[in-house]
Design an enzyme around this catalytic site. Structure first.
Site, PDB file in Angstrom:
ATOM      1  N   GLY A  49       0.812  -1.203   0.000  1.00  0.00           N
ATOM      2  CA  GLY A  49       0.000   0.000   0.000  1.00  0.00           C
ATOM      3  C   GLY A  49       0.842   1.248   0.000  1.00  0.00           C
ATOM      4  N   ASP A  87     -11.579   4.156  12.360  1.00  0.00           N
ATOM      5  CA  ASP A  87     -10.353   3.726  13.040  1.00  0.00           C
ATOM      6  C   ASP A  87      -9.617   2.622  12.312  1.00  0.00           C
ATOM      7  OD1 ASP A  87     -10.665   5.499  15.143  1.00  0.00           O
ATOM      8  OD2 ASP A  87     -12.173   4.181  16.058  1.00  0.00           O
ATOM      9  N   GLU A 117      11.491  -7.877   1.212  1.00  0.00           N
ATOM     10  CA  GLU A 117      10.363  -7.577   2.095  1.00  0.00           C
ATOM     11  C   GLU A 117       9.082  -8.171   1.523  1.00  0.00           C
ATOM     12  OE1 GLU A 117      11.796  -5.151   0.330  1.00  0.00           O
ATOM     13  OE2 GLU A 117      12.574  -3.543   1.613  1.00  0.00           O
TER      14      GLU A 117
END
Lengths: 231, 231
Positions: A49, A87, A117
């Site tokens: 992202g 949230d 990664e």
DNA sequence: TCAAAAGTGTTCACCGTACACCCATGG
DNA sequence: CCATGGGTGTACGGTGAACACTTTTGA
């Protein structure tokens, strides 16, 4: 900026994109995660992202994120859904738009391995990712299944030359069900998008299985017109 | 806010929701527009929209926008797609998430008429709305058609009691094609979600047509399981 | 020679589609 | 009595689904 009275600065929010990336190999359907490099949740697995920047639209952001984390380019991506729970990101209000992509593992694995990664997981054994990423993945899987039944699929996920067995396994791992060999082959052949090659692949049997490739033109046409596959 | 280093304030953007609202009456499929009350494009037709606030998620924003402009509540809405072209709104960078809703015109028209900035248009004759709203509408129509073929539809759009003719017209106006009377009725009946009433509606013929209503329980069940309607 | 995968057709049930006539009634 | 829409059934073709045996060849 004459008209900003109706456009309240206070309610601006961060917008992110998250990419659900599917791949396929001998083991079945795979999904690509990255190890998150910053807090919070540093070190946990996450979809790829990044934040939308002012000078780009969402599709561009998704493409940039994918490229910067994996080096992959020219990948087909499709917007899926926007997530907006207040949230969902504990740091600050962030809306995230999910994109999904199909990539050809065989073709791109070299590039990928450079960045450690990023890691492929068998879809059924993937760890639980951060935030609401699991939700995103579930929606992506539904979309992937629908696509598999309404559009030819495989060109994006299989090696250039493949056997009927591989194609069938691809569908089986996407739909998560066993398919009848004869019926599958008959149906797929009736789409008239495959080219049977002279060569055989002998890695999985003594007899050897004929290799096929997609007729790219016919494949794209079928993709546009769509169909209704029952399997 | 310890972790804001990776979260750049500068790239925050405004997020809006826009609602594509479908209705149905004797004339066919309708869409609800509002006259835009502020500049730019003041006075032009637009989808119902508004900005996402800090204390709500997107679905809540869509519900609030619909309610504040029409007084309608408890309307089924569904998120469709996010639009993010940099200049889609000429005033300032705004991302818009489209939602679509089906409403029962007959049931809600009273409430609606109070607000005269809102107006129904026959779908095929609607004026060109502002910004990228036409694009949003086209995507919504595709979704509506898909829904009509994979899920029962009508409860949200028809009066409580309706004739087969009305149901058939609803499908015809959504799919934009003539349907065979017998086949349509046979197929719809085979879903086993209709209840035939004693009453007849005589407004459109001397003989009178039987009224039907949906069996709500069975309707919801079918909705969950879905089907594959070929018409 | 045998194990392991490849390759190949047929039958049956169901569903989608096309199609036409009589019925009931108000004017 | 007639015009208008309401209501009903069947026959045909195509497609999905189930199903088993023979072939090839490397080990």
């Amino acid at each position: 900026m004459t008209y900003l009275n109706h456009y309240n600065e206070e309610d601006k929010v961060l917008v992110a994109v998250d990419c659900i990336i599917f791949g396929f190999d001998e083991e079945g359907l795979k999904i690509l995660f990255v190890k998150r490099g910053f807090e919070p949740e540093k070190g946990k697995w996450s979809l790829m992202g990044g934040f939308l920047k002012r000078e780009e639209n969402l599709a561009e952001a998704a493409t940039r994120v994918l490229f910067s984390l994996t080096g992959l380019q020219d990948i087909y991506m499709e917007q899926l859904y926007s997530y907006s729970e207040i949230d969902r990101d504990p740091v600050t209000r962030t809306i995230s738009v999910s994109y999904f992509a199909l990539i050809n593992k065989n073709k791109y694995d070299l590039k990928l391995n450079i960045k450690n990664e990023a890691q492929w997981f068998k879809f059924s054994e993937a760890p639980l990712p951060i935030f609401d990423h699991q939700q995103m993945i579930e929606k992506a899987l539904i979309r992937l299944r629908r696509k598999a039944l309404s559009t030819p699929l495989g060109f994006e996920l299989l090696p250039e030359k493949f056997t009927m067995r591989q194609l069938k396994r691809l569908y089986e791992s996407i739909l998560n069900q066993k398919l009848d060999k004869r019926n599958f082959i008959n149906k797929f052949n009736s789409l008239d998008i495959l080219v049977k090659l002279e060569e055989k692949d002998k890695t999985s049997s003594k007899k050897g299985a004929f290799l096929y490739k997609f007729d790219e033109k016919k494949y794209q046409l079928k993709k546009e017109e769509g169909f209704n596959f029952k399997l």
